[in-house]
Design an enzyme around this catalytic site. Structure first.
Site, short mmCIF file in Angstrom:
data_model
loop_
_atom_site.label_atom_id
_atom_site.label_comp_id
_atom_site.label_asym_id
_atom_site.label_seq_id
_atom_site.Cartn_x
_atom_site.Cartn_y
_atom_site.Cartn_z
N ARG A 93 41.13 14.93 44.40
CA ARG A 93 41.31 16.19 45.13
C ARG A 93 41.48 17.38 44.19
NH1 ARG A 93 39.03 17.20 49.02
NH2 ARG A 93 38.46 19.00 47.81
N GLU A 187 41.18 56.80 35.97
CA GLU A 187 40.56 57.06 37.27
C GLU A 187 40.59 58.56 37.54
OE1 GLU A 187 42.61 55.21 40.53
OE2 GLU A 187 41.25 56.09 42.02
#
Ligand code: BTN
Length: 577
Positions: A93, A187
């Site tokens: 798994r 930014e």
């Protein structure tokens, strides 16, 4: 970090132990597994398999067949592994979780990278990753063809509007950040911020949440004075439009935060039946061998096998003079033996120097043989827990069959060699011609007359052979599938003679090179090629026509859609049976 993450994931899943596997899977059982792509994908995370298995004590062999970043088609085998069945099951798994998720990231990354191809714009990933999996997901993104943006808050400066506000403006934020000595990206949201940032020497600008048209205008305005990165709402449907706006970079969080886990499966084949070849045999697959069905013909089967062995026949008839064991069942080895069973004295005379142990009753000769030296033979008159393949029970009633295990050196295609030995010994000793149903069923008249089980224990091969010798009939639930030599030959079969011939045959066939064993098996087995069969695989039954054996002894199954599947282990049945 990666090892730690793997350890953490294994601990999360296995905890104090895989209780189901421990309960159901014998500790010594080995298995092979294959990781299979079940849809087209770009694979990533394959290097984690080694880490995962190492953490759980290692495997015999792990073969990674693809590289991270490879494009794979549905059906491609990504990796194969061989080792303790328990290890493979408990790791399954976690291994799939990593592979499926990371391949999802790599696949998404590849789609983005492909979408901007030819524009000169590069796709960046982001920090929008699964907590704890940053490094792995970034590596997967890079494998898929995108460029990694910063790994975290520590390796690059990215000044956003909150930082600007807190610092008191673009210029102040830029000047303070320079002290970090790291690349700076800032930014900008307005023309004023843009001119301030350019004035402060910014060389990497982030423009967030623009439309492609707006982005084009900003890029034109910046005019190459700084690198431009676009972000916000960028997905596969619009990434090319943003790239064509002239940006140097587009960043897309979706690559990591919304990647779909890819469909990858793990196919496990329990391996009692097949010994892993230690080196690859040079034989070609024997699909085209025209003689492969010959064993169905009683006159040809012994001759076919007899080409390579010169078996010594037991010379004396079975003795009938040994006293039966007295009193209740005693689970210690004993030499006395019932008259209609095996003459131990004769056997020991035939094989001087060989350890031969006999038990009137035993759970399984497989267990008793484990740990004995090479060549040792363990016989039982009856087994209370006789083991068959795939965890099945081998019906081992007293006085009717031969049940023994012998310790051998593991060799390539051992199971097939043992099948040939059993078929040859039966033919020589009783005249009954047998077919071999790959890999290890000995068939007489379409029913199973003997079975072979091979287990690897501490580096030795424990070979168990069960032969239905003198059963007059079988219980209803077995009658359709099982037969005995007596039922086939129509007479009582002396077991000592058969066993002696069989042990000589085992010695002879296991000494043959793998290519000889493969060639003989392909000729002796009507199942090796050209036979319609159904194969029970972990994911369900598959129908097809057998198409030969590989050099490792695996069966090639040609499915009805024309594609080939390699059967490593598994129940093969004649179609319609
Ligand atoms: C099969 O499923 O076909 C394999 C059967 C193997 C049975 C033999 S009997 C002697 C030895 N001891 C066991 O417990 N099993 C094998």
């Amino acid at each position: 970090m990666i090892d730690e993450t793997v350890r953490w994931a294994l601990r999360e899943d296995i905890g104090a132990g895989d209780v189901t596997t421990r309960a159901c899977v014998p500790a010594g059982l080995r298995a092979r597994g294959r990781f299979l792509a079940r849809e087209p994908l770009v694979v990533a995370g394959l290097d984690l398999l080694e880490v995962i298995y190492r953490e759980r004590g290692g495997v015999d062999n792990l073969t990674v067949l693809k590289r991270d970043g490879d494009r794979c088609a549905a059906g491609d085998v990504l990796a194969t592994v061989r080792g303790r069945a328990r290890t493979l099951l408990e790791c399954e798994r976690v291994a799939l979780n990593f592979l499926q998720r990371l391949s999802g990231v790599a696949t998404a990354a590849r789609a983005f990278a492909d979408a901007v191809e030819g524009t000169g714009c590069r796709v960046l990933d982001t920090r929008k990753t699964t907590p704890g999996l940053r490094q792995m997901e970034k590596r997967a993104a890079a494998a898929g063809g995108v460029t990694n943006h910063r790994m975290g808050l520590f390796d690059a400066v990215l000044i956003k509007n909150n930082h600007i506000a807190a610092a008191g403006g673009v210029r102040q934020a830029m000047e303070s950040a320079r002290g970090a000595g790291l690349p700076i990206e800032i930014e900008v949201r307005t023309w004023e911020e843009l001119s301030e940032a350019l004035g402060a020497g910014a060389d990497h600008l982030l423009l967030d949440n623009l439309t492609p048209e707006e982005a084009r205008e900003w890029v034109r305005e910046i005019g190459g004075r700084a690198k431009v990165e676009l972000s916000g709402g960028i997905d596969l449907s619009n990434v090319r439009a943003y790239a064509e706006a002239g940006a140097d970079f587009v960043s897309a969080g979706t690559i990591t935060h919304s990647a779909r886990a890819m469909d990858i499966s793990f196919r496990l084949e329990l391996e009692e039946s097949a010994i892993q070849p230690q080196e690859s045999a040079s034989a070609e697959p024997s699909a085209a061998d025209p003689g492969r069905n010959a064993v169905c013909d009683p006159s040809s089967a012994p001759a076919v096998v007899g080409q390579v062995v010169n078996l010594r026949r037991a010379v004396s008839p079975p003795s009938g003079a040994c006293p039966p064991p007295a009193g209740p069942v005693d689970n210690r080895p004993q030499d006395d033996i019932l008259p209609h069973k095996i003459d131990l004295g004769q056997l020991r005379r035939e094989f001087p120097g060989r350890t031969i142990v006999h038990y009137p009753t035993l759970d399984s000769t497989m267990r008793a043989a484990a740990g004995l030296r090479t060549g040792a033979v363990v016989l039982a008159d009856e087994q209370t827990a006789g083991q068959g393949r795939h965890g099945r029970v081998w019906h081992s009633e007293a006085g009717a069959g031969i049940y023994f295990s012998t310790v051998l050196k593991p060799t390539p295609v051992l199971t097939l060699a043992l099948g040939l030995a059993a078929a040859e010994a039966i033919a020589q000793s009783t005249g009954v011609a047998c077919d071999l149903r790959w890999p290890n069923d000995v068939m007489a008249g379409g029913k199973k007359v003997a079975g072979i089980l091979v287990q690897l224990v501490d580096g030795a091969a424990i070979a168990g052979i069960g032969i239905n010798v003198n059963q007059p009939s079988f219980p209803a639930e077995l009658a359709a599938e099982a037969t005995s030599l007596r039922m086939t030959a129509g007479r009582e079969i002396p077991p000592t003679d058969l066993l002696i011939v069989l042990l000589h045959a085992v010695d002879a066939f296991t000494a043959e090179p793998p290519e000889t064993v493969l060639r003989l098996f392909a000729r002796a087995s009507s199942y090796a090629a050209g036979r319609r069969v159904t194969v029970e695989l972990p994911d369900g039954a598959v129908a097809g026509t057998t198409a030969g054996l590989t050099s490792e002894g695996f069966l090639i199954l040609r499915k009805d859609d024309g594609t080939d599947t390699l059967v490593i282990a598994g129940g093969v049945r004649a179609a319609g049976a």
